[in-house]
Design a protein around this motif. Structure first.
Motif, mmCIF file in Angstrom:
data_model
loop_
_atom_site.group_PDB
_atom_site.id
_atom_site.type_symbol
_atom_site.label_atom_id
_atom_site.label_comp_id
_atom_site.label_asym_id
_atom_site.label_seq_id
_atom_site.Cartn_x
_atom_site.Cartn_y
_atom_site.Cartn_z
ATOM 1 N N LEU A 66 -77.782 0.444 78.136
ATOM 2 C CA LEU A 66 -77.310 -0.886 77.727
ATOM 3 C C LEU A 66 -76.299 -0.797 76.592
ATOM 4 N N LEU A 67 -76.570 0.018 75.591
ATOM 5 C CA LEU A 67 -75.661 0.114 74.443
ATOM 6 C C LEU A 67 -74.351 0.792 74.851
ATOM 7 N N PHE A 68 -74.456 1.769 75.738
ATOM 8 C CA PHE A 68 -73.259 2.403 76.279
ATOM 9 C C PHE A 68 -72.419 1.349 76.999
ATOM 10 N N LYS A 69 -73.074 0.514 77.799
ATOM 11 C CA LYS A 69 -72.360 -0.532 78.529
ATOM 12 C C LYS A 69 -71.720 -1.539 77.577
ATOM 13 N N LEU A 70 -72.402 -1.833 76.472
ATOM 14 C CA LEU A 70 -71.819 -2.739 75.479
ATOM 15 C C LEU A 70 -70.571 -2.114 74.853
ATOM 16 N N GLY A 71 -70.605 -0.801 74.647
ATOM 17 C CA GLY A 71 -69.422 -0.102 74.145
ATOM 18 C C GLY A 71 -68.264 -0.193 75.127
ATOM 19 N N ILE A 72 -68.590 -0.101 76.417
ATOM 20 C CA ILE A 72 -67.559 -0.221 77.447
ATOM 21 C C ILE A 72 -66.995 -1.643 77.458
ATOM 22 N N VAL A 73 -67.871 -2.641 77.299
ATOM 23 C CA VAL A 73 -67.415 -4.037 77.254
ATOM 24 C C VAL A 73 -66.466 -4.252 76.084
ATOM 25 N N LEU A 74 -66.787 -3.648 74.938
ATOM 26 C CA LEU A 74 -65.890 -3.743 73.779
ATOM 27 C C LEU A 74 -64.543 -3.103 74.105
ATOM 28 N N ALA A 75 -64.577 -1.985 74.826
ATOM 29 C CA ALA A 75 -63.333 -1.325 75.239
ATOM 30 C C ALA A 75 -62.518 -2.232 76.160
ATOM 31 N N ILE A 76 -63.196 -3.008 77.000
ATOM 32 C CA ILE A 76 -62.500 -3.941 77.886
ATOM 33 C C ILE A 76 -61.700 -4.952 77.058
ATOM 34 N N GLY A 77 -62.285 -5.399 75.949
ATOM 35 C CA GLY A 77 -61.575 -6.327 75.069
ATOM 36 C C GLY A 77 -60.276 -5.741 74.557
ATOM 37 N N PHE A 78 -60.311 -4.469 74.165
ATOM 38 C CA PHE A 78 -59.088 -3.817 73.694
ATOM 39 C C PHE A 78 -58.079 -3.658 74.830
ATOM 40 N N MET A 79 -58.559 -3.375 76.026
ATOM 41 C CA MET A 79 -57.655 -3.236 77.173
ATOM 42 C C MET A 79 -56.972 -4.554 77.512
ATOM 43 N N LEU A 80 -57.695 -5.658 77.404
ATOM 44 C CA LEU A 80 -57.090 -6.975 77.638
ATOM 45 C C LEU A 80 -56.018 -7.259 76.587
ATOM 46 N N TYR A 81 -56.288 -6.853 75.364
ATOM 47 C CA TYR A 81 -55.299 -7.011 74.293
ATOM 48 C C TYR A 81 -54.051 -6.183 74.593
ATOM 49 N N GLN A 82 -54.244 -4.980 75.131
ATOM 50 C CA GLN A 82 -53.113 -4.131 75.491
ATOM 51 C C GLN A 82 -52.270 -4.774 76.591
ATOM 52 N N GLN A 83 -52.940 -5.370 77.572
ATOM 53 C CA GLN A 83 -52.203 -6.056 78.633
ATOM 54 C C GLN A 83 -51.389 -7.220 78.064
ATOM 55 N N PHE A 84 -51.937 -7.884 77.074
ATOM 56 C CA PHE A 84 -51.204 -8.961 76.406
ATOM 57 C C PHE A 84 -49.961 -8.398 75.703
#
Length: 283
Positions: free
Chosen positions: A230-248
């Motif tokens: 679960l915590l690993f997955k939460l880390g991945i979700v946080l990474a998704i946020g940074f990836m969305l920012y990169q796309q922006f």
């Protein structure tokens, strides 16, 4: 050696630490930790040196690279090759403190580092080779931490992490290549930004998705002590946020914004490592 620009160190180090932490069940050997951290720093520096040597005829035609020491005449070709040899030999002395399989894998790492600069002449997707070079510390970490004897003993999770890193490298280095796309077209250097053309943002997104799918699969099938990934997955979700920012950031393909997006990938790697580390810390 570009020690003043540590982003390359981070992009080599984070994947290696993902592998080392999972292989060591959150408690990798202290000696191995220092060997791999120092090895990442040294081999990234060696990679920069051999890259500048290989690109010495091209760098002078690109605004971003025309003042690099070799192409600007501040150091000689001989000095560059000697520095590469010293860095590589020092890294090899470190890896000699590990087991036979890790030592053998280190020769693959050296081969990947030496060949990468030349792939830009012949391969339209050199970023994939970069992903192998930057992620090769993953199978090495498993081989060293688990004291494995043959490459077939390296577990599937290591190869999944390596493939995830290749996807990630294609994504972030395409952002980097978008900065130099016009210069690269003029001098005949190949890159994923040129290959993907108008579909560059779409392909970056697909590579990011590929990376995420593989990481979620690793999280689901790794026997974490308490939290079932679960915590690993939460880390991945946080990474998704940074990836969305990169796309922006890259939405208008502005070179400065694309470079900023590239640099932001440090936080992607850190987020994923943090999730892995917390799985074992909070048990």
């Amino acid at each position: 050696m570009r020690f003043d620009k540590p982003i390359g160190i981070y992009l080599v180090l984070w994947p290696t630490l993902w592998g080392l932490w999972i292989a060591g069940n959150g408690h990798p050997g202290v000696k191995l930790f220092f060997i791999f951290v120092l090895g990442c720093v040294l081999m990234r520096a060696a990679g920069c040196v051999i890259n500048d040597y290989a690109d010495r005829g091209f760098d002078k035609h690109v605004d971003r690279t025309k003042n690099r020491p070799l192409t600007a005449g501040k150091v000689s070709e001989t000095e560059s090759l000697l520095l590469f040899a010293v860095l590589s030999l020092t890294a090899f002395i470190l890896v000699l403190q590990t087991n036979k399989l890790t030592i053998l894998l280190s020769f693959v790492a050296l081969f990947l580092a030496i060949i990468y600069p030349f792939t830009k002449r012949f391969i339209s997707l050199p970023q994939a080779w970069l992903g192998l070079a930057f992620g090769w510390g993953i199978p090495m970490a498993f081989a060293a931490q688990l004291d494995l004897h043959t490459i077939t003993e390296i577990p599937r999770v290591a190869w999944q992490l390596l493939i995830a890193n290749v996807c990630w490298a294609v994504a972030y280095d395409t952002m980097y290549a978008m900065v130099d796309r016009q210069d690269d077209l003029k001098i005949g250097v190949k890159s994923s930004a040129i290959l993907f053309g108008q579909y560059d943002r779409v392909m970056i997104g697909l590579m990011q998705i590929g990376m995420l799918v593989l990481l979620f699969n690793v999280a689901a099938h790794t026997p974490f002590p308490v939290h079932n990934g679960l915590l690993f997955k939460l880390g991945i979700v946080l990474a998704i946020g940074f990836m969305l920012y990169q796309q922006f950031l890259i939405r208008e393909r502005n070179p400065q914004a694309c470079f900023k997006a590239f640099l932001n990938n440090h936080w992607v790697g850190m987020s994923i490592f943090s999730g892995i580390a917390l799985e074992y810390i909070l048990q």
